[in-house]
Write a protein that holds these residues in place. Structure first.
Motif, PDB file in Angstrom:
ATOM      1  N   THR A  57     -10.785 -11.905  -0.339  1.00 46.99           N
ATOM      2  CA  THR A  57     -10.383 -13.189  -0.753  1.00 46.99           C
ATOM      3  C   THR A  57      -9.941 -13.530  -2.136  1.00 46.99           C
ATOM      4  N   ALA A  58      -9.815 -12.363  -2.908  1.00 44.04           N
ATOM      5  CA  ALA A  58      -9.207 -12.346  -4.302  1.00 44.04           C
ATOM      6  C   ALA A  58      -8.669 -10.904  -4.714  1.00 44.04           C
ATOM      7  N   MET A  59      -7.444 -10.715  -4.092  1.00 46.28           N
ATOM      8  CA  MET A  59      -6.750  -9.498  -4.175  1.00 46.28           C
ATOM      9  C   MET A  59      -5.659  -9.550  -5.245  1.00 46.28           C
ATOM     10  N   LEU A  60      -5.374  -8.571  -5.970  1.00 46.13           N
ATOM     11  CA  LEU A  60      -4.236  -8.658  -6.811  1.00 46.13           C
ATOM     12  C   LEU A  60      -3.558  -7.370  -6.551  1.00 46.13           C
ATOM     13  N   ILE A  61      -1.993  -7.192  -6.481  1.00 51.54           N
ATOM     14  CA  ILE A  61      -1.307  -6.327  -6.345  1.00 51.54           C
ATOM     15  C   ILE A  61      -0.181  -6.542  -7.496  1.00 51.54           C
ATOM     16  N   ALA A  62      -0.098  -5.392  -8.346  1.00 48.36           N
ATOM     17  CA  ALA A  62       0.930  -5.428  -9.470  1.00 48.36           C
ATOM     18  C   ALA A  62       1.714  -4.353  -9.382  1.00 48.36           C
ATOM     19  N   GLY A  63       3.213  -4.618  -9.260  1.00 48.31           N
ATOM     20  CA  GLY A  63       3.831  -3.462  -9.409  1.00 48.31           C
ATOM     21  C   GLY A  63       4.231  -2.586  -8.032  1.00 48.31           C
ATOM     22  N   GLY A  64       5.041  -1.343  -8.125  1.00 47.71           N
ATOM     23  CA  GLY A  64       5.150  -0.880  -7.010  1.00 47.71           C
ATOM     24  C   GLY A  64       6.704  -0.583  -6.638  1.00 47.71           C
ATOM     25  N   GLN A  65       7.010  -0.113  -5.662  1.00 46.34           N
ATOM     26  CA  GLN A  65       8.406   0.355  -5.180  1.00 46.34           C
ATOM     27  C   GLN A  65       8.678  -0.566  -3.982  1.00 46.34           C
ATOM     28  N   THR A  66      10.124  -1.177  -4.346  1.00 41.10           N
ATOM     29  CA  THR A  66      10.540  -2.117  -3.347  1.00 41.10           C
ATOM     30  C   THR A  66      11.757  -1.305  -2.651  1.00 41.10           C
ATOM     31  N   ARG A  89       6.585  -3.732  -0.421  1.00 41.93           N
ATOM     32  CA  ARG A  89       6.455  -2.603  -1.565  1.00 41.93           C
ATOM     33  C   ARG A  89       5.545  -1.463  -0.967  1.00 41.93           C
ATOM     34  N   TYR A  90       5.476  -0.413  -1.518  1.00 35.84           N
ATOM     35  CA  TYR A  90       4.818   0.768  -1.583  1.00 35.84           C
ATOM     36  C   TYR A  90       4.461   1.531  -2.994  1.00 35.84           C
ATOM     37  N   LEU A  91       3.741   2.418  -2.933  1.00 30.08           N
ATOM     38  CA  LEU A  91       3.355   3.130  -4.172  1.00 30.08           C
ATOM     39  C   LEU A  91       2.759   1.975  -5.308  1.00 30.08           C
ATOM     40  N   CYS A  92       1.782   1.243  -4.617  1.00 27.94           N
ATOM     41  CA  CYS A  92       1.285   0.426  -5.433  1.00 27.94           C
ATOM     42  C   CYS A  92      -0.273   0.232  -5.179  1.00 27.94           C
ATOM     43  N   ASN A  93      -1.058  -0.162  -6.188  1.00 27.80           N
ATOM     44  CA  ASN A  93      -2.508  -0.141  -6.015  1.00 27.80           C
ATOM     45  C   ASN A  93      -2.996  -1.737  -5.956  1.00 27.80           C
ATOM     46  N   ALA A 108       7.682  -2.671 -15.478  1.00 28.44           N
ATOM     47  CA  ALA A 108       7.603  -2.404 -14.037  1.00 28.44           C
ATOM     48  C   ALA A 108       7.446  -1.158 -13.916  1.00 28.44           C
ATOM     49  N   ARG A 109       6.667  -0.604 -12.729  1.00 27.93           N
ATOM     50  CA  ARG A 109       6.230   0.716 -12.714  1.00 27.93           C
ATOM     51  C   ARG A 109       5.800   0.899 -11.109  1.00 27.93           C
ATOM     52  N   ASN A 110       5.750   2.055 -10.856  1.00 25.86           N
ATOM     53  CA  ASN A 110       5.040   2.601  -9.389  1.00 25.86           C
ATOM     54  C   ASN A 110       4.447   3.796  -9.944  1.00 25.86           C
ATOM     55  N   GLN A 111       3.627   4.166  -8.680  1.00 29.50           N
ATOM     56  CA  GLN A 111       2.843   5.415  -9.129  1.00 29.50           C
ATOM     57  C   GLN A 111       1.689   5.504  -9.946  1.00 29.50           C
ATOM     58  N   HIS A 112       1.367   4.153 -10.429  1.00 29.20           N
ATOM     59  CA  HIS A 112       0.363   3.992 -11.459  1.00 29.20           C
ATOM     60  C   HIS A 112      -1.144   3.846 -10.904  1.00 29.20           C
ATOM     61  N   MET A 113      -1.972   3.899 -11.934  1.00 31.31           N
ATOM     62  CA  MET A 113      -3.407   3.801 -11.587  1.00 31.31           C
ATOM     63  C   MET A 113      -3.962   2.545 -11.784  1.00 31.31           C
ATOM     64  N   ASN A 114      -5.173   1.985 -11.213  1.00 33.95           N
ATOM     65  CA  ASN A 114      -5.664   0.549 -11.678  1.00 33.95           C
ATOM     66  C   ASN A 114      -7.187   0.670 -11.697  1.00 33.95           C
ATOM     67  N   ALA A 115      -7.645  -0.293 -12.224  1.00 26.79           N
ATOM     68  CA  ALA A 115      -9.213  -0.607 -12.195  1.00 26.79           C
ATOM     69  C   ALA A 115      -9.257  -1.991 -11.396  1.00 26.79           C
TER      70      ALA A 115
END
Length: 335
Positions: A281-290, A268-272, A315-322
């Motif tokens: 050692t503790a990463m989360l990726i949520a959403g994006g474009q497949t 995926r891309y367009l993910c944060n 489902a979403r892409n081009q979003h923002m995250n904390a």
């Protein structure tokens, strides 16, 4: 009942949802926590009911088994293409980007989140989209951006103190769609693309609180990636580049060079990414474009491998995250 053994004594922990005997199970119990699975068995010794249900147990602080997403306070206005956000789930800020997909008008506004609701913060000095970022809500940096017109990437860097943005030393290379990692006094900007001519880049720059120097170059160019960690223990995953529009690769940075990590389950891309200082050692990726659609699929990384966890409600892409906080909570907004 369930009890856990620490090598010398037993402690009562959470019960199973279904009381049963004659069940089968397995698992592990070590310094990283306890995980296990139990299946089958029967209930009631008088008139037994045999079970096909399976239950999973974990005491690990960072666990995909227990993860869930819940709807939180809405943004004051729609926003996408902002890039990374700063802060943690209970003290976050997102900024910049576009407010409509009709003519793509930019905003320089900032929205702050306190764990339940959003308020307006100070405005950026420069408009633009697809920013990298790192840091906290009261000491965070915005890195580069894309501006149209005149169809250029920027070297702009601004720092937020919780109420206002201040211009800081410009990066050596203009870029947008870059990743960020670290703190306001020891940070990284990773990859991205530069316009003109519209070329993805593999360069990394390190920030010391006042200026930028070259960091270790990545093996490949990448933009619209997920990233996190610290200046000496960073991670980047996913993204896109010419000839490989959806990436599933992971690379880890040790302060000077990059090495390959585990392969993501969903390219995926367009993910944060969310991970804060422990992202390696503790990463989360949520959403994006497949390759075929916008996705809500979420994955967690433990330093070696990725595991699928609860999907986003939307489902979403081009979003923002904390970033994560100490309770391993994450926040995504907009998109």
């Amino acid at each position: 009942g369930t009890e856990q053994y620490n090598g010398s004594s037993w402690t009562t922990v959470a019960n199973q949802a279904i009381a049963r005997d004659w069940a089968t199970g397995g698992g592990s119990n070590d310094s990283n926590g306890a995980t296990g699975v139990m299946f089958g068995g029967k209930t009631s010794s008088g008139s037994p009911t045999f079970q096909s249900a399976t239950e999973e147990f974990t005491t690990t602080a960072f666990s995909p088994i227990a993860a869930t997403w819940s709807a939180e306070g809405n943004l004051p206005a729609p926003r996408f293409n902002g890039g990374q956000g700063i802060g943690i789930e209970s003290a976050a800020a997102i900024f910049g980007g576009n407010v409509s997909s009709v003519s793509y008008p930019y905003t320089n506004s900032t929205n702050e989140y306190d764990g339940s609701s959003w308020t307006n913060g100070g405005n950026l000095n420069n408009t633009g989209a697809n920013r990298g970022a790192f840091g906290t809500q009261t000491a965070g940096l915005s890195l580069g951006s894309y501006q149209y017109p005149p169809n250029v990437s920027t070297t702009n860097v601004e720092e937020y103190n919780g109420s206002a943005w201040t211009a800081k030393s410009a990066m050596g290379t203009s870029r947008y769609g870059a990743g960020g990692a670290g703190t306001s006094t020891a940070g990284l900007v990773i990859g991205g693309s530069t316009k003109p001519p519209g070329t993805s880049i593999s360069t990394v720059e390190e920030y010391n609180g006042s200026g930028w120097t070259a960091g270790g170059t990545m093996p490949n160019v990448v933009l619209y990636l997920a990233s996190g960690g610290t200046q000496t223990a960073a991670i980047r995953a996913g993204g896109t580049r010419s000839g490989a529009p959806r990436l599933d690769e992971t690379f880890e940075y040790d302060g000077s060079s990059w090495t390959a990590g585990g392969t993501m389950g969903t390219a995926r891309y367009l993910c944060n990414g969310s991970g804060g200082p422990t992202a390696q050692t503790a990463m989360l990726i949520a959403g994006g474009q497949t390759a075929t659609a916008t996705t809500g699929v979420s994955e967690v990384y433990n330093g070696t491998a990725w595991a699928t966890t609860a999907s986003l409600g939307t489902a979403r892409n081009q979003h923002m995250n904390a970033q994560f906080n100490n309770a391993n909570n994450a926040l995504v907004a907009g998109g």
